[in-house]
Design a protein around this motif. Structure first.
Motif, mmCIF file in Angstrom:
data_model
loop_
_atom_site.group_PDB
_atom_site.id
_atom_site.type_symbol
_atom_site.label_atom_id
_atom_site.label_comp_id
_atom_site.label_asym_id
_atom_site.label_seq_id
_atom_site.Cartn_x
_atom_site.Cartn_y
_atom_site.Cartn_z
ATOM 1 N N GLY A 234 -1.769 9.948 3.925
ATOM 2 C CA GLY A 234 -0.635 9.180 3.408
ATOM 3 C C GLY A 234 0.684 9.929 3.483
ATOM 4 N N PRO A 235 1.080 10.383 4.666
ATOM 5 C CA PRO A 235 2.328 11.155 4.775
ATOM 6 C C PRO A 235 3.585 10.336 4.553
ATOM 7 C CG PRO A 235 1.420 10.708 6.952
ATOM 8 C CD PRO A 235 0.376 10.283 5.961
ATOM 9 N N GLY A 236 3.496 8.994 4.613
ATOM 10 C CA GLY A 236 4.708 8.185 4.491
ATOM 11 C C GLY A 236 5.686 8.568 5.590
ATOM 12 N N ARG B 77 0.823 -1.221 0.000
ATOM 13 C CA ARG B 77 0.000 0.000 0.000
ATOM 14 C C ARG B 77 0.851 1.263 0.000
ATOM 15 N NH1 ARG B 77 -3.622 -1.775 5.027
ATOM 16 N NH2 ARG B 77 -1.490 -1.785 5.792
ATOM 17 N N VAL B 78 2.164 1.108 0.253
ATOM 18 C CA VAL B 78 3.060 2.278 0.196
ATOM 19 C C VAL B 78 3.128 2.812 -1.241
ATOM 20 C CG1 VAL B 78 5.453 3.041 0.518
ATOM 21 C CG2 VAL B 78 4.342 1.620 2.259
ATOM 22 N N TYR C 134 -1.520 14.475 -5.379
ATOM 23 C CA TYR C 134 -0.408 14.165 -6.286
ATOM 24 C C TYR C 134 -0.374 12.655 -6.500
ATOM 25 C CZ TYR C 134 1.777 13.363 -1.741
ATOM 26 O OH TYR C 134 2.023 12.931 -0.455
ATOM 27 N N GLY D 203 -1.218 11.845 -0.862
ATOM 28 C CA GLY D 203 -0.421 10.998 -1.738
ATOM 29 C C GLY D 203 -0.888 9.557 -1.692
ATOM 30 N N SER E 153 -7.102 4.496 8.211
ATOM 31 C CA SER E 153 -7.283 4.698 6.771
ATOM 32 C C SER E 153 -7.959 6.034 6.503
ATOM 33 C CB SER E 153 -8.149 3.579 6.194
ATOM 34 O OG SER E 153 -8.473 3.898 4.850
ATOM 35 N N ALA E 154 -7.559 6.652 5.408
ATOM 36 C CA ALA E 154 -8.228 7.879 4.949
ATOM 37 C C ALA E 154 -9.717 7.642 4.741
ATOM 38 C CB ALA E 154 -7.580 8.350 3.653
ATOM 39 N N PRO F 120 10.348 8.319 -1.496
ATOM 40 C CA PRO F 120 9.509 9.459 -1.142
ATOM 41 C C PRO F 120 9.506 10.506 -2.258
ATOM 42 C CG PRO F 120 11.430 9.287 0.336
ATOM 43 C CD PRO F 120 11.552 8.202 -0.680
ATOM 44 N N THR F 121 8.531 11.395 -2.225
ATOM 45 C CA THR F 121 8.482 12.503 -3.191
ATOM 46 C C THR F 121 9.731 13.368 -3.019
ATOM 47 O OG1 THR F 121 6.074 12.454 -3.040
ATOM 48 C CG2 THR F 121 7.048 14.423 -3.997
ATOM 49 N N GLU G 96 -2.177 8.018 8.395
ATOM 50 C CA GLU G 96 -1.280 7.077 7.722
ATOM 51 C C GLU G 96 -1.593 5.652 8.195
ATOM 52 O OE1 GLU G 96 1.419 7.095 5.360
ATOM 53 O OE2 GLU G 96 1.120 4.985 5.795
ATOM 54 N N PRO H 190 -2.540 6.100 -2.694
ATOM 55 C CA PRO H 190 -2.696 5.576 -4.062
ATOM 56 C C PRO H 190 -4.175 5.394 -4.421
ATOM 57 C CG PRO H 190 -1.970 3.839 -2.566
ATOM 58 C CD PRO H 190 -2.040 5.088 -1.738
#
Ligand SMILES: C[S@@+](CC[C@H](N)C(=O)[O-])C[C@H]1O[C@@H](n2cnc3c(N)ncnc32)[C@H](O)[C@@H]1O
Length: 185
Positions: free
Chosen positions: A49-51, A18-19, A149, A118, A96-97, A24-25, A73, A120
């Protein structure tokens, strides 16, 4: 972004699909994507989703002391990384979002100036994408912006089904380049 953070991201990607990205960006893309924010006044921002914090770090480095950032996240490794920063402006929620409205209500989080994501979206069927987008729209102040994004442009049509104004742009200084949408409530 320093090597250890890139390595943490890659390792986490191999453990958790799920990453959805191997790295990273890039800092240059983060700065370009966030160029519309006015950091001179207090901001309330939701990050999905800040990672391990490519955007989170940038936002905190520019936000005023009385700004607030809520990061949602799923991955526990990333949640632990962000919590270790101990920044009083940042609240990190492992969830979860898809549960955004309930998370915000439970915390009494105020209407937000902006949200940035971010996650997916293309991993979800269309109606679940729009379910998340509707929750974001409800969480924003009138005129608030949702910045999305993605590697894929498929999300644009779903954003247009939920938000009255959606502007698309392309950010090249990332591998791969990103499709970026600014959706205004
Ligand atoms: C492509 S990475 C982006 C990470 C970071 N924002 C960046 O730009 O480097 C996607 C992130 O979304 C998280 N994620 C995926 N699905 C999610 C969901 N339903 N709710 C919250 N986070 C999610 C992943 O764990 C991962 O950290």
């Amino acid at each position: 972004m320093p090597g250890p953070q890139r390595w943490e991201f890659l390792k986490t990607f191999f453990r958790d699909p799920r990453v959805a990205s191997v790295s990273p960006t890039s800092p240059a893309a983060v700065a370009r994507i966030c160029q519309t924010f006015d950091f001179s006044s207090p901001l309330t921002i939701i990050e999905l989703g800040p990672g391990n914090g490519a955007f989170t770090r940038y936002l905190l480095s520019r936000m005023t002391a009385d700004s607030r950032l809520l990061a949602v996240e799923l991955n526990s490794t990333f949640v632990a990384t962000l919590n270790a920063w101990h920044d009083p402006r940042l609240a990190v929620v492992q969830d979860s979002a898809e549960n955004l409205s309930a998370l915000l209500a439970a915390r009494g989080f105020p209407p937000a100036d902006a949200a940035i994501s971010g996650i997916p979206f293309s991993f979800f069927p269309g109606e679940r994408q729009e379910g998340i987008m509707r929750q974001v729209a409800e969480a924003l102040k009138p005129g608030g912006v949702f910045i999305v994004y993605q590697f894929s442009p498929q999300v644009g049509a779903h954003l247009k089904a939920v938000f009255p104004r959606v502007a698309a742009r392309r950010v090249w200084r990332n591998l791969p380049p990103l499709s970026v949408y600014d959706a205004t409530r």
